[in-house]
Design a protein around this motif. Structure first.
Motif, PDB file in Angstrom:
ATOM      1  N   ALA A  10      53.603  17.882  48.560  1.00 51.02           N
ATOM      2  CA  ALA A  10      53.091  16.828  47.689  1.00 51.02           C
ATOM      3  C   ALA A  10      52.908  15.509  48.446  1.00 51.02           C
ATOM      4  CB  ALA A  10      54.034  16.631  46.499  1.00 51.02           C
ATOM      5  N   LEU A  11      53.870  15.165  49.289  1.00 59.01           N
ATOM      6  CA  LEU A  11      53.758  13.929  50.082  1.00 59.01           C
ATOM      7  C   LEU A  11      52.594  14.035  51.062  1.00 59.01           C
ATOM      8  CD1 LEU A  11      54.929  11.149  50.707  1.00 59.01           C
ATOM      9  CD2 LEU A  11      56.511  12.235  52.317  1.00 59.01           C
ATOM     10  N   SER A  12      52.352  15.232  51.578  1.00 61.51           N
ATOM     11  CA  SER A  12      51.207  15.443  52.462  1.00 61.51           C
ATOM     12  C   SER A  12      49.900  15.194  51.718  1.00 61.51           C
ATOM     13  CB  SER A  12      51.221  16.864  53.029  1.00 61.51           C
ATOM     14  OG  SER A  12      52.358  17.075  53.835  1.00 61.51           O
ATOM     15  N   GLY A  13      49.899  15.516  50.423  1.00 60.32           N
ATOM     16  CA  GLY A  13      48.723  15.231  49.609  1.00 60.32           C
ATOM     17  C   GLY A  13      48.430  13.736  49.543  1.00 60.32           C
ATOM     18  N   VAL A  14      49.478  12.940  49.499  1.00 54.82           N
ATOM     19  CA  VAL A  14      49.315  11.481  49.488  1.00 54.82           C
ATOM     20  C   VAL A  14      48.662  11.015  50.791  1.00 54.82           C
ATOM     21  CG1 VAL A  14      50.531   9.259  49.453  1.00 54.82           C
ATOM     22  CG2 VAL A  14      51.272  11.117  47.937  1.00 54.82           C
ATOM     23  N   SER A  38      40.037  18.442  46.635  1.00 52.00           N
ATOM     24  CA  SER A  38      40.702  17.308  45.981  1.00 52.00           C
ATOM     25  C   SER A  38      40.360  17.259  44.496  1.00 52.00           C
ATOM     26  CB  SER A  38      40.320  15.992  46.671  1.00 52.00           C
ATOM     27  OG  SER A  38      38.956  15.681  46.467  1.00 52.00           O
ATOM     28  N   ILE A  39      39.104  17.567  44.161  1.00 54.57           N
ATOM     29  CA  ILE A  39      38.691  17.569  42.756  1.00 54.57           C
ATOM     30  C   ILE A  39      39.391  18.694  42.001  1.00 54.57           C
ATOM     31  CG2 ILE A  39      36.734  17.954  41.189  1.00 54.57           C
ATOM     32  CD1 ILE A  39      34.982  16.538  43.320  1.00 54.57           C
ATOM     33  N   ARG A  40      39.432  19.869  42.601  1.00 59.72           N
ATOM     34  CA  ARG A  40      40.083  21.009  41.934  1.00 59.72           C
ATOM     35  C   ARG A  40      41.583  20.747  41.742  1.00 59.72           C
ATOM     36  NH1 ARG A  40      36.705  24.876  40.885  1.00 59.72           N
ATOM     37  NH2 ARG A  40      34.850  25.237  42.172  1.00 59.72           N
ATOM     38  N   THR A  41      42.192  20.039  42.680  1.00 64.43           N
ATOM     39  CA  THR A  41      43.603  19.675  42.532  1.00 64.43           C
ATOM     40  C   THR A  41      43.799  18.735  41.349  1.00 64.43           C
ATOM     41  OG1 THR A  41      44.156  19.971  44.878  1.00 64.43           O
ATOM     42  CG2 THR A  41      45.515  18.420  43.630  1.00 64.43           C
ATOM     43  N   PRO A  47      49.229  23.904  36.660  1.00 67.02           N
ATOM     44  CA  PRO A  47      49.453  24.831  37.783  1.00 67.02           C
ATOM     45  C   PRO A  47      50.753  25.614  37.610  1.00 67.02           C
ATOM     46  CG  PRO A  47      50.081  22.623  38.418  1.00 67.02           C
ATOM     47  CD  PRO A  47      49.452  22.509  37.059  1.00 67.02           C
ATOM     48  N   SER A  48      50.801  26.797  38.203  1.00 62.72           N
ATOM     49  CA  SER A  48      52.008  27.623  38.122  1.00 62.72           C
ATOM     50  C   SER A  48      52.964  27.342  39.278  1.00 62.72           C
ATOM     51  CB  SER A  48      51.634  29.110  38.121  1.00 62.72           C
ATOM     52  OG  SER A  48      50.923  29.448  39.305  1.00 62.72           O
ATOM     53  N   GLY A  55      45.670  24.888  46.310  1.00 64.93           N
ATOM     54  CA  GLY A  55      44.955  26.060  46.787  1.00 64.93           C
ATOM     55  C   GLY A  55      45.603  26.661  48.016  1.00 64.93           C
ATOM     56  N   GLY A  56      46.936  26.536  48.097  1.00 61.59           N
ATOM     57  CA  GLY A  56      47.668  27.030  49.261  1.00 61.59           C
ATOM     58  C   GLY A  56      48.005  25.912  50.229  1.00 61.59           C
ATOM     59  N   ILE A  57      48.864  26.215  51.197  1.00 59.36           N
ATOM     60  CA  ILE A  57      49.278  25.203  52.180  1.00 59.36           C
ATOM     61  C   ILE A  57      48.089  24.645  52.934  1.00 59.36           C
ATOM     62  CG2 ILE A  57      50.702  24.777  54.232  1.00 59.36           C
ATOM     63  CD1 ILE A  57      52.540  27.052  53.289  1.00 59.36           C
ATOM     64  N   VAL A  58      47.105  25.505  53.199  1.00 57.54           N
ATOM     65  CA  VAL A  58      45.930  25.075  53.968  1.00 57.54           C
ATOM     66  C   VAL A  58      45.184  23.939  53.268  1.00 57.54           C
ATOM     67  CG1 VAL A  58      44.315  26.730  52.921  1.00 57.54           C
ATOM     68  CG2 VAL A  58      43.954  25.947  55.283  1.00 57.54           C
ATOM     69  N   GLY A  59      45.381  23.817  51.948  1.00 53.57           N
ATOM     70  CA  GLY A  59      44.699  22.757  51.201  1.00 53.57           C
ATOM     71  C   GLY A  59      45.139  21.353  51.567  1.00 53.57           C
ATOM     72  N   VAL A  60      46.318  21.241  52.182  1.00 55.57           N
ATOM     73  CA  VAL A  60      46.797  19.916  52.631  1.00 55.57           C
ATOM     74  C   VAL A  60      47.089  19.920  54.131  1.00 55.57           C
ATOM     75  CG1 VAL A  60      47.680  18.954  50.479  1.00 55.57           C
ATOM     76  CG2 VAL A  60      49.097  20.537  51.765  1.00 55.57           C
TER      77      VAL A  60
END
Length: 207
Positions: A10-14, A38-41, A47-48, A55-60
């Motif tokens: 989550a912090l990586s998303g920031v 980013s839009i899909r996130t 989310p489950s 969309g997986g670790i690769v997403g960030v």
């Protein structure tokens, strides 16, 4: 995946959001797969798991690399603007969470954006991007705190690029909210720097 690994995602998303904003502000463009993710996130409202959010670790992946670099060098070498955007996103999220009215407005506008995405069946449709950007304007932009984006004025004054910047920032707000929900706090970035770095490295190795 354990709680701390989820926090790091989550912090990586920031940080990924901050890197995206800088790229848009200085180069005027963003890779379409990254913008779409980013839009899909942002539009994944139920989310489950944390991995599914991205969309997986690769997403960030880009965010994990940025976070690892910041922690390894104590911020040296990383663009000051990226660090400022990341800290600004965390601060804005905290202020937003304290405003029930704005959280409700954000929820309502995101629900409309989800409907738009379903109607056009295209996360990158201009109407979907506009709806996500408007969700940011009707919530985060109403705070008494602003994340000031610095860059090439000709890019930032372009309505399409401005919408993408708001979309990228909302991706960061979404990530910051998730990080906070998982127990993450701003002071952890200093106190748990080594553990955050090592976990980011481990997550990158899984891609």
């Amino acid at each position: 995946m354990n709680q701390f690994s989820n926090q790091v995602l989550a912090l990586s998303g920031v940080f990924q959001s901050a890197l995206m904003v800088e790229q848009l502000a200085r180069q005027g463009s963003l890779e379409r797969p990254r913008l779409e993710q980013s839009i899909r996130t942002v539009l994944n409202l139920n989310p489950s798991s944390v991995e599914e959010v991205y969309g997986g670790i690769v997403g960030v992946k880009t965010g994990l690399e940025g976070l690892k670099e910041v922690l390894a060098k104590r911020g040296k070498g990383m663009s000051p603007d990226v660090l400022r955007y990341a800290m600004g996103i965390l601060h804005a999220q905290k202020k937003l969470t304290a405003r029930d009215d704005l959280m409700e407005a954000l929820s309502q506008h995101l629900t409309r954006a989800v409907d738009q995405c379903a109607y056009f069946d295209d996360a990158l449709h201009e109407s979907v991007i506009a709806a996500v950007a408007n969700s940011y304007q009707q919530s985060v932009s109403k705070l008494d705190f602003r994340i000031r984006v610095m860059g090439n004025p000709s890019y930032l004054q372009n309505p399409n690029i401005a919408e993408q910047v708001r979309t990228a920032l909302l991706f960061g707000i979404r990530s910051a909210h998730l990080w906070h929900q998982l127990g993450g706090r701003r002071w952890h970035i200093v106190v748990k720097r080594s553990k955050l770095h090592d976990t980011a490295e481990q997550l990158l190795a899984r891609i």
